[in-house]
Design an enzyme around this catalytic site. Structure first.
Site, short mmCIF file in Angstrom:
data_model
loop_
_atom_site.label_atom_id
_atom_site.label_comp_id
_atom_site.label_asym_id
_atom_site.label_seq_id
_atom_site.Cartn_x
_atom_site.Cartn_y
_atom_site.Cartn_z
N GLN A 123 10.04 -53.05 0.98
CA GLN A 123 10.81 -53.89 1.52
C GLN A 123 12.10 -53.44 0.76
O GLN A 123 12.12 -53.72 -0.55
CB GLN A 123 10.44 -55.32 1.33
CG GLN A 123 11.28 -56.26 1.65
CD GLN A 123 10.89 -57.69 1.56
OE1 GLN A 123 10.84 -58.25 0.31
NE2 GLN A 123 10.35 -58.71 2.20
N TYR A 139 18.28 -64.66 0.18
CA TYR A 139 18.91 -63.58 -0.46
C TYR A 139 20.05 -62.98 0.40
O TYR A 139 20.36 -63.66 1.37
CB TYR A 139 17.70 -62.48 -0.56
CG TYR A 139 16.61 -62.85 -1.45
CD1 TYR A 139 16.86 -63.31 -2.77
CD2 TYR A 139 15.13 -62.77 -1.03
CE1 TYR A 139 15.85 -63.81 -3.58
CE2 TYR A 139 14.18 -63.24 -1.91
CZ TYR A 139 14.54 -63.71 -3.36
OH TYR A 139 13.38 -64.36 -4.00
#
Length: 386
Positions: A104, A191
Site C-alpha cells: 500500500q 490520510y
C-alpha cells in the site's frame, strides 16, 4: 484434498492479470517498527506467518512515498532505492509460500509527524520528541489542522502536488522492482489523499477544492499516473473511506462517484473501509458491528460495477463465505482477526469443508499434524467407548 464445490472463499480470482489463489487478504496493518522506513526481521516474521497461514494475498503495511509522508518514525518507507532490498526479501518470501505480495502506497498528510500509538500518538513537538526522532512539518490539501489544538499543516502548492505525484509513481516502480504484484493507493483513513476528497479537510479555493469533482481530481490524477506507469499484469487497487461518519463529510454517494472515475482510470478494485478524517479510523461516528463495512463494498460493487474488497469485523469463515455468496464483495480482508490467529485462512478452509485435511498446510508441518489428528481421533474414540 476434497473441497466443497460451494466454497466460494477458496475459488481463485484473477485481478488485473494477477491470479489470487483464494479470496482471503491480509489487510495492511501498520507496525510502527521500522527505522528510516526499512524492512527488518519483525516485518518478515509478522507478514510471513500470514502467508504460511494460507492467505491468498498479503499486504505490507502502508509505505510512505516520501520521508515526510510517514505517520511516525516507525513507518515503512518506499521513498528511496535503499528500501528495495528489504522489500524484495519480504515479497520473495510471501511468493514462495504461495501468497500474492501486495503493498500500500501512502502519505499521511496532516496526520504525520506523530508519536507511535503506544507512545500516545500525539503530534511530535519540542516537548514530546523522542531521542533521535524529531518532528517534521506536515502538509495537506488545505490548512485545517486535524484537531483545533494542533499546528495547521501547510497547504500543498500546485508545484508540490506535481512533485508528489511523481513520488507516487517512483514508489510504484520500486515496488515492482521489489517483486510486488499488487499496488494499492491509500485514499482513506484521513490520510493525505482522503484529505483532498473530504470537504471536512479540503478548504482549497482552486480547481482542487470546492466541488466534488474538484476534490476528487488530485487523487484521480495519481491513480491514472500509477496505472499508466504499471504493466497491465500488475493489479492497481484503491483503498477508500466510503464514508467519513460525520455530518457534512464524505458520504457513500461521493464514493460511488469517485469509484466510477477510478474505474475509468483503470483501477482494478476498490478496497472499502471507512472513517479516519477526524482522528483514528476506529474512533468515529460509524456504528460498528460484525461486517459493518460490508454494505459499502456491496453498494459500490453494484453501482460502479467494479470488484470490491470488504473489511471490518469479518471474524468467521461462514460469515466471509456468505458475503461472497451474496455477491457483496469479491475479496475478504482480514486484519485484527489474523493477529489473533495467523492461520485464519487454513482454519477457515477446514471449517467450511470438514473433509479438508492438512494438505494445504506447509509441508514442513503436514506430517506432524496428520499424526496428531489421528492420535486425537483415537483418544476421542476410546473415551466415547469407555
Amino acid at each position: 484434498m476434497k473441497k466443497s464445490a460451494a466454497t466460494q472463499l477458496f475459488i481463485p480470482l484473477s485481478l488485473g492479470g494477477v491470479e489470487i489463489p483464494n479470496r482471503i487478504v491480509i489487510s495492511p496493518m501498520c507496525q510502527y517498527s521500522a527505522s528510516e522506513g526499512i524492512v527488518n526481521d519483525w516485518h518478515l516474521v509478522q507478514l510471513g506467518r500470514y502467508a504460511l497461514g494460507g492467505a491468498g494475498m498479503v499486504f505490507a503495511e502502508a509505505s510512505a512515498v516520501t520521508r515526510d509522508g510517514r505517520i511516525t518514525h516507525g513507518d515503512l518507507g518506499i521513498w528511496s532505492d535503499r528500501h528495495i532490498p528489504g522489500l524484495r526479501r519480504l515479497a520473495s518470501f510471501l511468493s514462495q509460500q504461495g501468497s500474492v505480495p501486495a503493498i500500500q502506497l501512502a502519505h499521511a498528510g496532516r496526520k504525520g509527524s506523530a508519536a507511535r500509538p503506544w507512545e500516545g500518538g500525539a503530534p511530535l513537538s519540542a516537548s514530546n520528541n523522542y531521542p533521535g526522532e524529531p518532528s517534521w512539518p506536515t502538509v495537506s490539501a488545505g490548512d485545517k489542522p486535524l484537531a483545533h489544538q494542533d499546528s495547521p499543516p501547510s497547504r500543498l502548492t500546485i508545484a508540490e502536488m506535481k512533485a508528489l505525484k511523481n513520488d507516487y509513481v517512483k514508489a510504484a516502480k520500486r515496488a515492482l522492482l521489489a517483486g510486488f504484484k499488487v499496488i494499492e493507493l491509500h485514499c482513506g483513513h484521513g490520510y493525505l489523499l482522503h484529505q483532498f476528497l473530504s470537504p471536512l479537510s479540503n478548504n482549497r479555493q482552486d480547481t482542487y477544492g470546492g466541488s466534488l469533482a474538484n476534490r476528487c481530481s488530485y487523487p484521480l490524477e495519481i491513480a491514472a499516473a500509477l496505472r499508466e506507469s504499471l504493466p497491465n499484469h500488475t493489479a492497481l487497487l484503491v483503498r477508500i473511506s466510503a464514508v467519513d461518519g460525520h455530518e457534512d463529510g464524505w458520504n457513500l454517494q461521493d464514493s460511488i462517484y469517485f469509484g466510477c472515475r477510478l474505474k475509468e482510470a483503470g483501477v482494478n478494485m476498490i478496497d472499502c473501509s471507512s472513517g479516519g478524517i477526524a482522528g483514528s479510523a476506529t474512533t468515529n461516528g460509524i456504528s460498528r458491528g460484525y461486517g459493518f463495512q460490508v454494505p459499502f463494498a456491496e453498494a459500490i460493487r453494484q453501482a460502479v460495477e467494479i470488484p470490491t474488497m470488504a473489511v471490518g469485523l469479518i471474524v468467521d469463515a461462514v460469515q466471509a463465505e456468505e458475503i461472497l455468496k451474496r455477491g457483496q464483495a469479491d475479496l475478504i480482508a482480514i486484519a485484527r482477526e489474523a493477529l489473533v490467529n495467523p492461520h485464519w485462512a487454513l482454519h477457515a478452509e477446514q471449517q467450511l469443508n470438514p473433509q479438508a485435511g492438512f494438505e494445504r498446510w506447509p509441508q514442513q508441518v503436514r506430517g506432524w499434524l496428520d499424526n496428531r489428528a489421528r492420535t486425537l481421533y483415537k483418544l476421542s474414540k476410546a473415551s466415547i467407548e469407555s
